[in-house]
Design an enzyme around this catalytic site. Sequence first.
Site, PDB file in Angstrom:
ATOM      1  N   TYR A  38       0.815  -1.213   0.000  1.00  0.00           N
ATOM      2  CA  TYR A  38       0.000   0.000   0.000  1.00  0.00           C
ATOM      3  C   TYR A  38       0.850   1.266   0.000  1.00  0.00           C
ATOM      4  O   TYR A  38       0.362   2.341  -0.359  1.00  0.00           O
ATOM      5  CB  TYR A  38      -0.929   0.058   1.214  1.00  0.00           C
ATOM      6  CG  TYR A  38      -1.931  -1.059   1.325  1.00  0.00           C
ATOM      7  CD1 TYR A  38      -2.151  -1.969   0.276  1.00  0.00           C
ATOM      8  CD2 TYR A  38      -2.678  -1.229   2.483  1.00  0.00           C
ATOM      9  CE1 TYR A  38      -3.071  -2.986   0.395  1.00  0.00           C
ATOM     10  CE2 TYR A  38      -3.605  -2.249   2.607  1.00  0.00           C
ATOM     11  CZ  TYR A  38      -3.790  -3.130   1.567  1.00  0.00           C
ATOM     12  OH  TYR A  38      -4.705  -4.154   1.694  1.00  0.00           O
ATOM     13  N   ILE A 226     -13.049  -5.313   7.329  1.00  0.00           N
ATOM     14  CA  ILE A 226     -12.180  -4.204   6.935  1.00  0.00           C
ATOM     15  C   ILE A 226     -12.974  -3.280   6.034  1.00  0.00           C
ATOM     16  O   ILE A 226     -13.576  -3.740   5.077  1.00  0.00           O
ATOM     17  CB  ILE A 226     -10.931  -4.710   6.207  1.00  0.00           C
ATOM     18  CG1 ILE A 226     -10.087  -5.553   7.175  1.00  0.00           C
ATOM     19  CG2 ILE A 226     -10.099  -3.552   5.675  1.00  0.00           C
ATOM     20  CD1 ILE A 226      -8.905  -6.206   6.526  1.00  0.00           C
TER      21      ILE A 226
END
Length: 226
Positions: A38, A226
């Site tokens: 990420y 999530i």
Amino acid sequence: MRPPTTLGVFQSPPKETTAAVETALRDGYRLIDTAAAYGNEREVGDAVRASGLDRSAVFLETKIWISDYGYDETLHGFTKSARKLGVDQIDLLILHQALPSEFDATLEAYRALETLLAEGKVRAIGVSNFMVDHLTRLLDSASTVPAVNQIEVHPYFQQRDVQVLGAEHDILTQAWSSIGGITFYRDGQHSSTLEDPVIGDIAKAYEKTPAQVMLRWHLQRGRSVI
């Protein structure tokens, strides 16, 4: 006890991540999910330190990317992630996905996670995006059962076979794209799950939003979201 709802920072640009995580921690989130791929682990760590919360109050989860698969490579991957997060111990470290073309490297990467667990450098280990055949091969050779398998799950893409196998081995399913925000499957069209009429009717009946309905659906099934 219900598993906590997690703030995931997938698709969160680094320059926006610190503020987003700070806000989430202020609002009561205590489990933050990131990944080496990420590119925002450093910003997550900055936000945790800026929050003023004790380190033990925040659960940090990150992932090893496939470029760091292999035993020594994964140990190095841990070092890089821990340094960026600014921590000595990572709460949950998982493999980002299986690498079927080099599954021996995947197994070696998981063996490195087991070493890190034994040394106390991580509190728990797991996997992400592992399908039934991947999990089966891993369980045949691993000494430690993964704590979690983080997979895409929402009402229109449930991956029941993976979840069943996980449950048989006490592997927690951690759902990403939990409200169908990444890919859409309703009626085979690329339409938002938030506009599904069935979910909309349920939301109206309970005076909730469609997103809240879907999150409740996950939590009632014991999934971390999530």
